[in-house]
Each structure stands twice: as C-alpha cells, then as structure tokens.
Design a protein around this motif. Structure first.
Motif, PDB file in Angstrom:
ATOM      1  N   UNK A 159       0.542  -1.305   0.667  1.00 21.57           N
ATOM      2  CA  UNK A 159       0.200   0.086  -0.056  1.00 21.57           C
ATOM      3  C   UNK A 159       0.753   1.211   0.131  1.00 21.57           C
ATOM      4  N   UNK A 160       0.855   2.469  -0.881  1.00 21.36           N
ATOM      5  CA  UNK A 160       1.164   2.732  -1.469  1.00 21.36           C
ATOM      6  C   UNK A 160       1.203   4.865  -0.524  1.00 21.36           C
ATOM      7  N   UNK A 161      -0.362   4.563  -1.329  1.00 21.88           N
ATOM      8  CA  UNK A 161      -1.024   5.949  -0.593  1.00 21.88           C
ATOM      9  C   UNK A 161      -2.205   5.752   0.461  1.00 21.88           C
ATOM     10  N   UNK A 162      -1.971   6.482   1.153  1.00 24.25           N
ATOM     11  CA  UNK A 162      -2.418   5.784   2.421  1.00 24.25           C
ATOM     12  C   UNK A 162      -3.083   6.711   2.970  1.00 24.25           C
ATOM     13  N   UNK A 163      -3.539   7.817   2.629  1.00 18.83           N
ATOM     14  CA  UNK A 163      -4.421   8.573   2.605  1.00 18.83           C
ATOM     15  C   UNK A 163      -5.462   8.172   1.455  1.00 18.83           C
ATOM     16  N   UNK A 164      -5.499   8.027   0.021  1.00 24.47           N
ATOM     17  CA  UNK A 164      -6.391   7.680  -0.582  1.00 24.47           C
ATOM     18  C   UNK A 164      -7.085   6.239   0.065  1.00 24.47           C
ATOM     19  N   UNK A 165      -6.027   5.602   0.666  1.00 22.57           N
ATOM     20  CA  UNK A 165      -6.387   4.331   0.998  1.00 22.57           C
ATOM     21  C   UNK A 165      -7.232   3.943   2.830  1.00 22.57           C
ATOM     22  N   UNK A 166      -7.205   5.102   3.394  1.00 22.53           N
ATOM     23  CA  UNK A 166      -8.075   5.396   4.245  1.00 22.53           C
ATOM     24  C   UNK A 166      -9.469   5.650   4.142  1.00 22.53           C
ATOM     25  N   UNK A 167      -9.222   6.989   3.389  1.00 21.97           N
ATOM     26  CA  UNK A 167     -10.292   7.674   2.794  1.00 21.97           C
ATOM     27  C   UNK A 167     -11.184   7.024   2.316  1.00 21.97           C
ATOM     28  N   UNK A 168     -11.058   5.944   1.563  1.00 20.87           N
ATOM     29  CA  UNK A 168     -12.079   5.588  -0.424  1.00 20.87           C
ATOM     30  C   UNK A 168     -12.285   3.899   1.457  1.00 20.87           C
ATOM     31  N   UNK A 169     -11.337   3.487   2.183  1.00 19.98           N
ATOM     32  CA  UNK A 169     -12.154   2.120   2.877  1.00 19.98           C
ATOM     33  C   UNK A 169     -13.264   3.159   4.286  1.00 19.98           C
ATOM     34  N   UNK A 170     -13.026   4.468   4.266  1.00 21.61           N
ATOM     35  CA  UNK A 170     -14.260   5.311   5.453  1.00 21.61           C
ATOM     36  C   UNK A 170     -15.031   6.436   4.705  1.00 21.61           C
TER      37      UNK A 170
END
Length: 604
Positions: free
Chosen positions: A119-130
């Motif tokens: 996982x490289x983009x944690x901001x996008x990761x958390x944004x979409x999963x939440x």
C-alpha cells in the motif's frame, strides 16, 4: 461500458427511470387509457379537454382495447413477479454471510504484512475504505473495527469481547501508525468503514421487462454459439456425488426414470432449455456432469495449440464476449498449414449474470471456491475422456474482471485429478485418472487476465467503486444500476465475496512464471472505472516513470485510435498490455482490440 458523453448520460438515465419505476408508469398509463376511453361522469369534461391536446392517432392507440389489455397483463406480471420473486429474494439480503474458515495467526500476520507493504498511498487508502470521511474522523476505534472485519471476520464487539486477538489487533494498529507517520486519535470518530460482508446491501428494483430482455439476449447468444459450433451443457440437479450425471446418476441412486431433484429459482428462465427436440441437435442443451456449473463447449481440433478455459465477469453472461468466442475458429501451425479450431470451454457464472438464482443446495446464490474447483475438475476430466477437450498440452486460462477472482484458487491447487498421459477414451478408469495426475495449476500453461479485479484487491478501489461510489457519469450510472444494485450481483458480492480468498498476489503470479515456467499476460484499461489500473500496473513492476511508453522496451500499437495499446514484458516475466483510452470491458467490443489476447492464445 458505454462512453461518457452527455447523450449517453441522458439515455442511460431515461432507461433507469423506465425500468426502476415501471410498475408506477404502467399503472398511470393504464388508468389514463381507461379514464380517457371510459371517462366517469365527473371526469367527462376533463377527459375531453385532455383529449383535445392529443393527436387522434395517438389517442386511438393509447385507448385501444389491445393497449389496455397489454398494459393490464404487463402490470399483472409485474405484481406476480414482485410478490413471488422480488420480495423473497430481497429479504434474503438480510441473511448473514457465511465466512470461510479463518486462517491461523501466522497466516493472518503474513497477509497483513503483505497488504501493508504493498500500500503506497495511505491517505487514499483510508479515505476510500472509510467512504470519504475526513481524516480527523478516522480514529483508532474506527480502524480497529475495520481490521476486525478485514482480518478476523468479526462485526465489532458482536462476536465476543475479542480478548483472544487483542494483542494481535494492537500490533496491527501500531504498524499502521508507524507507516502513516502519526498516531491515530483515540476513541471513535464519525467515520464509517466499508465492510462488504457486514454492511446492508443496496439494491434497486428493475422491471420484469428487463428480465425479458435478458432472456432474449440469452437465447440469441445460445443461437450464435450453436452456429459457431458450441454445445451448451446445463447443470444436472440429479448429479450424484463424484460427478456421475444424467441417467447414470439416477440409476446409481436407484431413482425412478424421470424423477430428478427439483431445481430452485432461476429467473428469467433459459428459453433454450425449452427448445423442442424436433430442432437440430446443435441447438439443444446437453447435460453437464456437475450440479452447479453450466457452460458452452467448442470441441478442440488443433494439433499444436492447447484449448482455452474462459471465465467471464459481472454483467449479462456470455453475450458480452461473443467477439472472443467467435474467434479462433481456424488456426495455423508454424508451417502455415491449417491446424484446426482451438477448443473453448466457456464457464457460465449465473449468480453474477443479471439473474435471480435460488439459495437452495441445487442452485446457490454463490458457489464456493472449493465447489468451483471440484466441478471444474469434473468437467475437464469428463471432456478429456470423450476427446472434446484433450488436456495433453494443458490449457490456456482466460478471465475477465470478476472471473479473475477464481484464478488464485486455481493457481494454488495442488491436488492431482487427471492423468494427461492416458488416451482420451471412454475406457479410462478412475484409478488411471488419478495415478500420476496433474492439478489445475499444472494444467494451466498460459494465464491471460483482462481487466482483473483480483490484483491489489486489498486496496479500496474495487470495493468502493463497485458498491459505494455515487454515480455521476454515464458509465458510472450504467455500472451502478445494471450491476452494483442488481439483487443477484449485490448478494453475490455482499454475502459471498471474501477478499482474502479472491486476492491474487504478485508472488502468486511470479511463482507461476518462475517455478512452473508459465506465461502470464495482464491487460489493463487506462480509464477503467472500477480498477485502479495504474496502481495494479505499478504493483506488477511497470513503474510510473515508464507510463507514457517513452522507454525503448515498450511497443506501441494502433496509435491514435480508441484501441491503441502498448505492450511491455517486465523484468519479472509478466507481460502487460496497456490500453490508455479504454474503459472496463471495452476491449471486448472488437476483434482488433482483442488482438493481443488472440495472439497469445495462438502462442505468439
């Protein structure tokens, strides 16, 4: 997918309104026709006034006896469908998912670390999963709840106090904090995480007219495939365990002639199953050696190329793939001689094909990976015996979209089930089949993944884009109504889709290439509205610095056209075909766009 234009947006929105609100529209039209033709005394003046604005020809058509009878019949059909099929199937969406067995702690930790490091983009990761929640609302308890679903199949604190996994869970939270470079705020914020198998399932009504269209397209597809030399194999609900079907299966259990186990719901009914026996045999269906899988089979005649197994994606079945299925009718060997047609086994996944499928044991809403593997093995063994799908050279596996979720269990299969050195005759014994046999992974010579959703499935793009994204553009509205909110598809994803089972890791692909010496080709669309294809491409090894194809190793083809593409063989052996202008599934719209796939199937 349709193109994202204003005219297509208007068209798709109108179609959605007509199909979603069909009972209301039909009721209004029927009442209007009756009132205008037989106006009650209080409405005579109003009816005459309204009639004056309607052209006489249109008035005659709207108020004719034929129109009234047709509207009444259609509305009655809608009401019968709603009460007997729609509402019962909609109520089944409230049932809990039956999760697969939970892996042990060591396996979970390996899975978590693998997902973490890729996982490289944690901001996008958390944004979409939440679901787009502000970062300050994603607090430690929110992430904890998400991890309980993703790695433990637990719905928060519902299943016990989680004391048995508390240490492991805390270690995961600490690792996430270390990677994002900050502490998660304590407590619980207003953020809501996407938990596919626990969340309520969103669906939208669609008229019985839509299912009539599906039935007609299914019949047309059947006719085309029969014309091209395919035979249709219908699931045998009387199949005995062990793959014995039809009359032999019934006799093995001592059942009376003609007595079979009742099939459960399949709507719309498949019209080709009702074709009378007086028509040519090529148009009839045959009996599958399995209980659940239906498929089309074109016999293999090529002497030099292996046959093809094709697994389709979510949509309306095989209709969308007729371009591929009509190809490869005659191939040539290296010396230029006619080599005969390459056989194709096209598996049908009815629960994701815009149909209502039953939840009983004969036709489940979802088929588990274990069941799928067993039945695929049964089908391959059956047709290896009768010579229509010989496996001496193995097979080429081609998947599209959702079909790629079945690749991981195939590549990880180790159980031998067939001896390809034995002659393909009906005299092969079960013992000969199993002695010194090969597994599905061994038999898969070449793997072609088109628009794969299974790679980088731990990232939120696929789950969010398919199930939660509010539609705005024409293609997003098409996806939302005709796929995401379809009852059968939504149930298959919301109660039968388990990311840990379906994900295809880069290590799985590289092991397949390096240890087994096989070939893997991945076709990606640059404008894919479901898959984050740039992340998938980077994960496979094609770095962003080369994305424009300016390095000398990239081959451009068909520049300046919708089907333009570039190919690159990566250092790790993976071959990537990149379509910068195409959306999801658009490569199947023409043979030219499919050319890379056809060439790989032919061994080029």
């Amino acid at each position: 997918m349709i193109d994202d234009t204003f005219s297509r947006l208007i068209f798709i929105r109108v179609c959605i309104v007509l199909l979603q609100y069909a009972p209301l529209i039909e009721t209004l039209l029927l009442l209007t026709a009756i009132i205008l033709r037989y106006p009650p005394s209080p409405f005579i003046t109003y009816a005459a006034y309204i009639t004056s604005f309607i052209p006489p020809s249109l008035f005659a058509a709207l108020t004719s006896t034929t129109t009234i009878i047709l509207l009444a019949a259609l509305l009655t059909t809608e009401l019968i469908y709603i009460t007997t099929l729609y509402l019962p199937h909609k109520s089944s969406l409230t049932h809990e998912a039956i999760h697969p067995p939970l892996p042990g702690r060591k396996e979970r930790e390996e899975l978590f670390d693998r997902a973490l490091t890729s996982t490289t983009d944690w901001d996008e990761y958390l944004k979409l999963w939440f679901l787009g929640s502000p970062a300050e609302e994603v607090k430690r308890e929110n992430v904890r709840e998400f991890l309980l679903w993703a790695f433990f199949d637990r719905n928060g604190e519902v299943k016990g106090d989680n004391g048995d996994i508390e240490e492991e869970l805390e270690s995961y939270l600490d690792k996430i904090e270390a990677l994002i470079g900050r502490k998660l705020p304590p407590g619980r914020g207003a953020a809501t995480s996407l938990r596919l198998t626990f969340d309520a399932i969103e669906t939208r009504y669609r008229s019985v007219v839509w299912y009539g269209v599906i039935a007609l397209l299914d019949l047309v597809t059947h006719g085309l495939l029969a014309w091209w030399g395919y035979a249709h194999y219908r699931p045998d609900h009387s199949t005995a365990e062990g793959g014995v079907g039809g009359e032999a299966g019934r006799q093995a259990r001592g059942e009376a002639d003609g007595v079979t186990k009742a099939a459960t719901t399949l709507f719309p009914p498949r019209l080709q199953h009702s074709i009378p026996f007086s028509i040519p045999s090529s148009l009839r269906h045959q009996t599958s050696p399995t209980k659940h899988l239906s498929y089309y089979l074109r016999p293999h005649r090529s002497r030099t190329h292996p046959p093809v197994v094709f697994i389709h994606g979510i949509g309306i079945g095989l209709w969308s793939y007729t371009t591929l299925l009509s190809s490869l009718r005659s191939t040539h060997s290296l010396d230029g001689e006619d080599d005969g047609q390459i056989g194709i086994l096209a598996i049908e996944l009815l629960p994701i094909s815009s149909r209502l499928t039953g939840s009983g044991p004969d036709l489940p809403a979802e088929i588990t990976h274990g069941e799928f593997l067993r039945e695929l093995e049964t089908v391959l063994k059956y047709h290896n015996r009768d010579g229509q799908f010989p496996l001496e050279k193995g097979f080429t596996l081609v998947t599209h979209s959702y079909g790629s979720t079945l690749v991981a269990p195939i590549l990880r299969s180790t159980t031998p089930f067939i001896d390809t050195s034995s002659p393909s005759t009906s005299g092969i014994t079960e013992k000969a089949d199993l002695a010194g046999g090969k597994s599905l992974a061994d038999l898969t010579n070449t793997l072609i993944l088109t628009d794969p959703v299974s790679i980088c499935l731990h990232l939120p793009a696929v789950a969010y884009n398919f199930t939660r994204r509010p539609p705005r553009t024409a293609n997003e509205w098409q996806l939302w109504y005709f796929a995401s909110t379809d009852i059968g598809i939504a149930r298959a994803l919301g109660r039968g889709f388990f990311w840990r089972e379906n994900i295809l890791w880069r290590e799985d692909i590289l092991t397949f290439i390096q240890k087994k010496g096989k070939r893997v080709v991945v076709c990606l669309a640059g404008r894919d509205l479901i898959v984050d294809t740039k992340s998938v491409r980077g994960y496979l090894g094609w770095s962003d610095g080369e994305k424009e194809g300016l390095d000398g190793d990239v081959k451009w083809e068909q520049e300046g056209k919708m089907g333009e593409r570039m190919r690159k063989r990566l250092d790790n052996g993976v071959e990537v075909v990149w379509y910068p202008r195409l959306d999801h599934a658009q490569m199947y719209e023409s043979r030219e766009r499919l050319r890379p796939v056809l060439e790989v199937i032919e061994g080029r």
